[in-house]
Design an enzyme around this catalytic site. Structure first.
Site, PDB file in Angstrom:
ATOM      1  N   GLU A 258       1.446  -0.544  -5.162  1.00  0.00           N
ATOM      2  CA  GLU A 258       0.501   0.541  -5.447  1.00  0.00           C
ATOM      3  C   GLU A 258       1.337   1.819  -5.430  1.00  0.00           C
ATOM      4  OE1 GLU A 258      -3.278   3.084  -3.768  1.00  0.00           O
ATOM      5  OE2 GLU A 258      -1.812   2.176  -2.441  1.00  0.00           O
TER       6      GLU A 258
ATOM      7  N   ASP B  52       0.824  -1.201   0.000  1.00  0.00           N
ATOM      8  CA  ASP B  52       0.000   0.000   0.000  1.00  0.00           C
ATOM      9  C   ASP B  52       0.861   1.255   0.000  1.00  0.00           C
ATOM     10  OD1 ASP B  52      -2.630   1.384   0.473  1.00  0.00           O
ATOM     11  OD2 ASP B  52      -1.601   1.978   2.323  1.00  0.00           O
TER      12      ASP B  52
END
Length: 769
Positions: free
Chosen positions: A489, A436
């Site tokens: 990401e 993330d």
């Protein structure tokens, strides 16, 4: 007989101020009044009397209560050896219990080499040493505890087993390593515990175990002693296949799931339990009356068959590491080594992953190394200092998120994180991670105003320590777990994200294509008539598609915070919305790269994703939604069956434009596989709300081109327009190709055609006109 400790020493013990308890407690040889003898010392709060029981003959020796009501000692005669013993304790409330003395055993199995590697940041299996581990020392069963708190004055263990009294189990520092350790006999699996940490000013911090394998269900915050070795895996064949495969040359279609909001269940239904186990505790939802979360085992029974039936290759779980607040979606992690108890026990999660593997479904977990919350029981100010986080808020805080940033320059912090990923692969058999907010780690000025961030040593904005950490992490993942996935990401144009570390890359093997996602959602949010003026939004992604190994993602972030769900972004009537969605998904699955879709998109959920609620399963009673789901199944099976769509996703040789310049809203291209360039597919997308008859495109070979997918087919709730199962090529050169096809392009459609040498028998074509 006078006490063998001074009143000051006893007071320090009783006040939990002793930093080296093994120098005072347990069996000690002392010199007193010219003689040498052994003494057994114990600090046992809430004890009325204590006897040492000789384990060899069961003889009781009443211990002397000296100076303080919690301090007891037994002096042996000169020349008498220390016998194996237990304590019989009569409690002040009348109970009598027999306990073992933790101070007659070594404090830990953590060795000098463990501490050395940990201090270097290179102990890749430190999770086998730190935390709470079921153990046996000197033939006595118990739990070995170890925690890193280098700036603490002293550390104790609190738990069910000592009435949460930190005086009874004071930990021993392991040299200058900053690690504190203690073996406590007879602590059972399932016992709740915390660390009581005192700084040099005497302030007390009660902390969850950073390496703890399980935590209580929120709002409770204690760690729980857990034996992760108790689960028997049945996925050996899957793990071996993964080890010997290249995932980049395999079909990868990911179903992204938030386990707590995929579906709920009425609270009157008991959570399931494995044979011989107590029912796992499942958290009640705090927002839907008389409901609770599905357990991991119930998800195995419901979610796994659903995903398999739809043809996805992987399930991606939003973070399942322990987190205190449901509304964070799991992205504010407290227990990095603890599977969240909301949905059951660690063994229940293992069962879920095992079931996935037995159904040939991989499991990816979201992992959050970029920040952590400030909750008092967590990592923040762990030993009274900025231990895991940077002290300077210009490096150590994300103000927008209200969270803290890991200090990647500290060896033990990097070790905590790298070992954490290896832990999830090792103990839970996961197949990959999706990391993330990588951009927040790469840049010191990420989401910070001028004056709120610090430049690196070279004057730049790059976070050099975080970059080196990411490289080390990815190197270790593929060293230990070949065939794994590490997905970034990363929302900027940072170069070489998916390049190997030995050539200067960050070492991920996939990166979410955020540019494609934004362009396509912008494009499909326009009125279809205006799309013809913005063809660049559709075609631009090919300009950079092979710079990285991209995954096309329509994720949870795109269907929250007022953004609407996919169907709500698209203008027009219901039929047009569904047709546009099918066209979008068709382009997504035929575009170079792998695919990720968030739950609910597969059947056209109308509402935004709401973490507090279920998906809109009631919509699946309607044809439009059910047939969209059928279309997703068809796309997934097409992506699995056609090698041209997955073996050559990341090289220019796998893609060729036929025509990308038609401003009427049509694009056409060829996909080729890596192993056999003669295997190719022709894809035509008509993004306009107009049927285009006699639309000619060039093709490289002559023959019959079977229409193997038509998003406008009636079984997908389309109009049924198309090409009656396929078309023969014409000997007419077009689009710089020697042959061409005269096609009917349904409105808002994606067509996939495959060359066949002879016209196949068509038993009821899906295309009717």
């Amino acid at each position: 007989m006078p006490a063998t400790l001074t009143p000051d020493q006893i007071d320090r013990l009783a006040s939990n101020l002793c930093s080296h308890p093994f120098e005072l407690l347990g069996p000690q040889q002392v010199e007193q009044n010219g003689s040498s003898f052994w003494v057994i010392r114990a600090l046992i709060p809430n004890a009325k009397s204590v006897s040492a029981i000789d384990s060899s003959n069961q003889k009781k020796h009443l211990m002397q209560q000296v100076h303080h009501d919690a301090y007891f000692e037994l002096a042996l005669s000169p020349g008498q050896k220390v016998f194996p013993y237990q304590f019989e304790v009569e409690r002040s409330w009348g109970d009598v219990e027999t306990i073992d003395d933790p101070y007659c055993h070594p404090p830990t199995r953590v060795g000098d080499m463990d501490l050395h590697l940990y201090g270097e940041g290179n102990h890749h299996r430190i999770f086998e040493k730190m935390g709470a581990h079921v153990d046996a020392l000197d033939g006595v069963a118990g739990v070995s505890f170890a925690v890193w708190a280098p700036n603490a004055r002293n550390v104790s263990i609190l738990g069910d087993f000592n009435q949460w009294d930190g005086r009874q189990h004071q930990m021993q520092p392991m040299g200058s390593s900053g690690v504190w350790a203690l073996f406590i006999p007879n602590v059972p699996v399932g016992a709740a515990y915390k660390y009581e940490i005192k700084n040099h000013e005497g302030h007390i911090f009660e902390k969850t175990d950073p390496y703890g394998f399980q935590q209580e269900i929120r709002p409770n915050t204690a760690s729980i002693v857990t034996d992760l070795s108790s689960y028997a895996w049945n996925d050996h064949a899957w793990v071996e296949r993964r080890k010997n495969s290249d995932p980049l040359k395999q079909p990868i279609s990911v179903y992204e799931v938030h386990p707590g909001s995929w579906q709920h269940i009425g609270s009157d239904v008991e959570p399931p339990a494995a044979a011989g186990e107590k029912p796992a505790a499942i958290a009640m939802t705090e927002y839907k009356e008389n409901t609770r979360f599905l357990s991991y085992r119930e998800l195995a029974d419901k979610l796994v068959p659903y995903v398999k039936e739809l043809g996805y290759t992987h399930i991606e779980l939003l973070p399942v590491a322990e987190h205190p607040y449901d509304g964070s979606w799991g992205y504010q992690v407290i227990g990095y080594y603890a599977a969240t108890s909301r949905y059951g026990s660690p063994q229940d999660l293992m069962y879920f992953i095992d079931r996935c593997h037995q159904e040939d479904i991989g499991v990816i977990v979201d992992w959050v190394p970029g920040h952590f919350p400030k909750d008092g029981h967590g990592l923040a100010l762990f030993d009274g200092t900025h231990l895991y986080e940077h002290e300077d808020p210009r490096k150590g805080e994300h103000k927008t998120w209200g969270t803290l940033v890991f200090n990647y320059s500290r060896n033990e912090v990097r070790n905590f994180l790298t070992a954490n990923v290896l832990f999830w692969f090792e103990k839970y058999h996961i197949d990959g991670i999706r990391v993330d907010a990588v951009a927040s780690m790469l840049y010191n000025d990420y989401d910070r105003e001028d004056g709120e961030w610090l430049r690196n040593e070279y004057g730049g904005r790059e976070n050099i320590e975080a970059i080196e950490f990411i490289k080390q992490l990815n190197h270790l993942i593929f060293q230990y777990y070949p065939g794994a996935l590490s997905i970034a990401e990363e929302s900027t144009d940072w170069p070489m994200v998916t390049w190997p570390t030995h050539v200067g890359g960050l070492g991920f093997n996939l990166k979410w294509n955020m540019g494609w996602m934004h362009d396509m959602l912008d494009y499909f949010s326009m009125d279809p008539w205006f799309r013809q003026f913005h063809q660049n939004l559709v075609t631009f992604s090919i300009m950079y598609a092979f710079n990285e190994n991209f995954m096309l993602a329509l994720s949870h972030d795109e269907v929250v915070h007022g953004k609407s769900n996919i169907i709500g972004k698209i203008p027009g009537d219901d039929w047009g919305k569904f047709a546009s969605m099918r066209c979008l998904y068709g382009y997504m699955f035929t575009h170079p790269g792998k695919q990720t879709m968030f739950m609910g998109m597969e059947f056209g959920q109308w509402y935004e994703w709401n973490v507090w609620d279920d998906l809109q399963w009631e919509l699946t009673q309607y044809d439009s939604h059910t047939k969209l789901k059928d279309y997703i199944r068809a796309l997934n099976h097409l992506a699995r069956e056609e090698s041209a769509l997955y073996t050559n996703d990341f090289d220019y040789s796998g893609f060729q434009w036929i025509d990308c310049s038609d401003t009427s809203g049509v694009i056409s291209f060829i996909r080729r596989g890596a192993d056999d360039s003669s295997e190719f597919l022709v894809i035509v997308c008509n993004f306009a709300p107009v049927v285009r008859s006699n639309y000619r495109i060039g093709v490289p070979e002559s023959g019959f081109y079977q229409e193997i997918l038509n998003s406008d087919a009636s079984e997908f709730w389309g109009s049924g327009a198309g090409n009656l199962g396929g078309k023969y090529s014409d000997d007419i050169g077009y689009h710089n190709q020697p042959y061409s096809l005269d096609l009917c392009l349904p409105m808002l459609s994606t067509l996939v055609l495959k060359l066949r040498q002879a016209e196949p028998e068509v038993e009821g074509s899906s295309s009717e006109a």
